[in-house]
Design a protein around this motif. Structure first.
Motif, short mmCIF file in Angstrom:
data_model
loop_
_atom_site.label_atom_id
_atom_site.label_comp_id
_atom_site.label_asym_id
_atom_site.label_seq_id
_atom_site.Cartn_x
_atom_site.Cartn_y
_atom_site.Cartn_z
N TRP A 249 0.72 -1.27 0.00
CA TRP A 249 0.00 0.00 0.00
C TRP A 249 0.76 1.34 0.00
O TRP A 249 0.50 2.13 -0.91
N ASN B 97 -0.83 -6.52 -2.17
CA ASN B 97 -1.79 -6.89 -1.15
C ASN B 97 -3.15 -6.25 -1.45
O ASN B 97 -3.24 -5.03 -1.61
N GLU B 98 -4.17 -7.05 -1.57
CA GLU B 98 -5.55 -6.61 -1.68
C GLU B 98 -5.74 -5.39 -2.60
O GLU B 98 -6.18 -4.33 -2.16
N ASN C 57 -6.73 -13.51 1.54
CA ASN C 57 -6.93 -12.82 2.82
C ASN C 57 -8.42 -12.94 3.12
O ASN C 57 -9.24 -12.39 2.38
N TRP D 148 -3.05 -13.39 10.59
CA TRP D 148 -2.80 -11.95 10.63
C TRP D 148 -3.19 -11.42 11.99
O TRP D 148 -4.35 -11.44 12.32
N PHE E 64 -0.10 -3.81 15.65
CA PHE E 64 0.45 -2.85 14.67
C PHE E 64 -0.45 -1.63 14.56
O PHE E 64 -1.44 -1.52 15.29
O1 IFM Z 1 -4.26 -4.91 8.69
C1 IFM Z 1 -4.89 -5.10 7.46
C2 IFM Z 1 -3.87 -5.49 6.41
O2 IFM Z 1 -2.91 -4.51 6.25
C3 IFM Z 1 -4.54 -5.72 5.09
N1 IFM Z 1 -5.60 -6.68 5.21
C4 IFM Z 1 -6.59 -6.43 6.22
C5 IFM Z 1 -5.92 -6.22 7.56
C6 IFM Z 1 -6.97 -5.94 8.64
O3 IFM Z 1 -7.76 -4.85 8.26
#
Ligand code: IFM
Length: 424
Positions: A148, A190-191, A289, A376, A381
């Motif tokens: 990101w 990522n996403e 995810n 996760w 964080f």
């Molecule tokens: O913390 C985020 C991550 O950076 C990306 N996927 C979703 C997680 C939770 O919102």
């Protein structure tokens, strides 16, 4: 496939996972490293007061009472984060001690290329050490190229809307892959769906440009960029395994009504499959995810929310089964690259992990080629525009001392990792 369906008796069942299954957790650079200078760190500074001021109306009363730190601007500024940049060895020691054998990190682009076309060899050296530290501890690295934030020079030139994005991304990726040759698993993005949605359709993340046309063009740009990175990596390391971390959602048609079924189908196609369809010949695995289950009712969400996380997100672990079945058509190996919850008191995490894994095991038994699960996250964080208060870590991080303390659920998860099985 090398699994059984459980040794069942009245009291318990042991669900074994395939031999060689990878067990671990992950983090992303901006969320844990500290001292990042990128478009997000700049945005945090410009928006911290606004986010703190709106917290009482944006969040529910139980949330701001439970997490009053969300009323403070400091909650929204990543600053030293968890100092993972300096403490990565300590963190990887913890992951190893928790029985894990894989770990996902991301590389902070702004450290590697702080100025356009100028690469910082010292920072590349830093990530070389990070990868070696993972290997030394028997943790298989999964490396995300972009989770990101953008370097400031690129953000100033339009960021994700810049037509040269595929070129910029592949040049940066080439540099990484040449330097970090021993990495097998590369996650380009990522996403990408979530990021473009929040930045350009909802307009709530930097650069907060709310425009449906821009949203569509950013998705196209990211598809092109993924393909360019894939080709660049394969030229350097044909054996590399490349994928994205897709944020697929279990959409359900509320009360199975016809209109809701039609809506579900359309949303599924766009949200869950469009990006993957476009890159289907440019990926070796799919990273999944999994967080959400949404019941669609006339275009709105009608969730039961029987159990919710600290963020108020519905916890519906069994939804992973449906999402995995939906991905079977791609005939690719699948790694769960994220799955977790904000749960400061560790009230639901053990239950959530076990229920998720039970459904994941069912999906494997149904023929889905799932080869790993990365929770996760490893440590607490900064959760983007929400700040530090949502605690996703298997391991808690004290905001003042930065001391790391594994939560009880981390020890339960460790048992699952070590035994490569789940006893329910
Ligand atoms: O913390 C985020 C991550 O950076 C990306 N996927 C979703 C997680 C939770 O919102």
């Amino acid at each position: 496939m090398d699994i059984d369906n459980g040794i069942k008796n009245k009291e318990r069942a042991v669900l074994r996972f395939p031999a060689g299954f990878l067990w671990g957790s992950g983090t992303s650079a901006h969320q844990v490293e500290g001292c990042c200078i990128n478009d997000w760190s700049q945005w945090e500074k410009n928006n911290a007061n606004r986010l703190a001021n709106r917290a009482k109306t944006y969040w529910q009363e139980w949330q701001w009472k439970k997490f009053p730190e969300m009323l403070e601007p400091g909650n929204y500024i990543s600053d030293r984060a968890c100092d993972h940049y300096n403490r990565y060895e300590e963190d990887f020691d913890i992951a190893k001690s928790l029985g894990q054998n894989a770990h996902r990190i991301s590389i902070e682009w702004s450290r590697i290329e702080p100025e356009e076309g100028k690469f910082d060899e010292k920072e590349i050296g830093h990530y070389k050490k990070v990868i070696s530290a993972l290997r030394e501890r028997g943790l298989e690295p999964f490396v995300t190229i972009w989770h990101w934030p953008l370097p400031l020079w690129l953000a100033r030139q339009g960021g994700l809307t810049n037509e040269k994005l595929p070129f910029y991304f592949s040049r940066y990726a080439e540099k990484l892959v040449s330097a970090l040759g021993e990495v097998k698993f590369w996650i380009t993005f990522n996403e990408p769906e979530i990021y473009s949605f929040n930045c350009f359709l909802r307009g709530v993340w930097p650069p907060q440009k709310k425009n449906p046309v821009t949203y569509l063009s950013v998705i196209n740009n990211l598809i092109k960029a993924h393909k360019a990175i894939y080709s660049a990596i394969k030229k350097i390391n044909p054996a590399a395994q490349i994928g994205i971390a897709a944020h697929n959602v279990y959409f359900e048609a509320y009360k199975n009504r016809v209109i809701n079924r039609l809506l579900k189908k359309t949303i599924d196609w766009w949200w869950n499959y469009h990006f993957l369809n476009q890159i289907k010949d440019f990926q070796n695995f799919i990273g999944l995810n999994f967080y959400f289950h949404h019941r669609i009712n006339n275009g709105f969400r009608e969730n039961e929310n029987k159990i919710v996380s600290d963020l108020g997100w519905e916890l519906y672990p069994e939804g992973i089964y449906e999402v995995l079945i939906g991905l079977k058509k791609y005939n690719k190996s699948i790694y769960i690259t994220e799955n977790g919850l904000a749960d400061h008191e560790d009230k639901y995490r053990e239950w959530f992990i076990k229920e998720t894994l039970r459904s994941l095991h069912q999906a494997i038994a149904a023929g889905v080629d799932v080869r790993g699960y990365l929770h996760w996250s490893l440590i607490d964080f900064i959760e983007w525009d929400k700040g530090f208060w949502p605690r996703f870590g298997l391991v808690g991080v004290d905001r003042t001392t930065l001391a790391r303390t594994p939560r009880p659920s981390a020890l339960v998860y460790a048992g699952i990792c070590r035994n490569n099985s789940l006893t329910i």
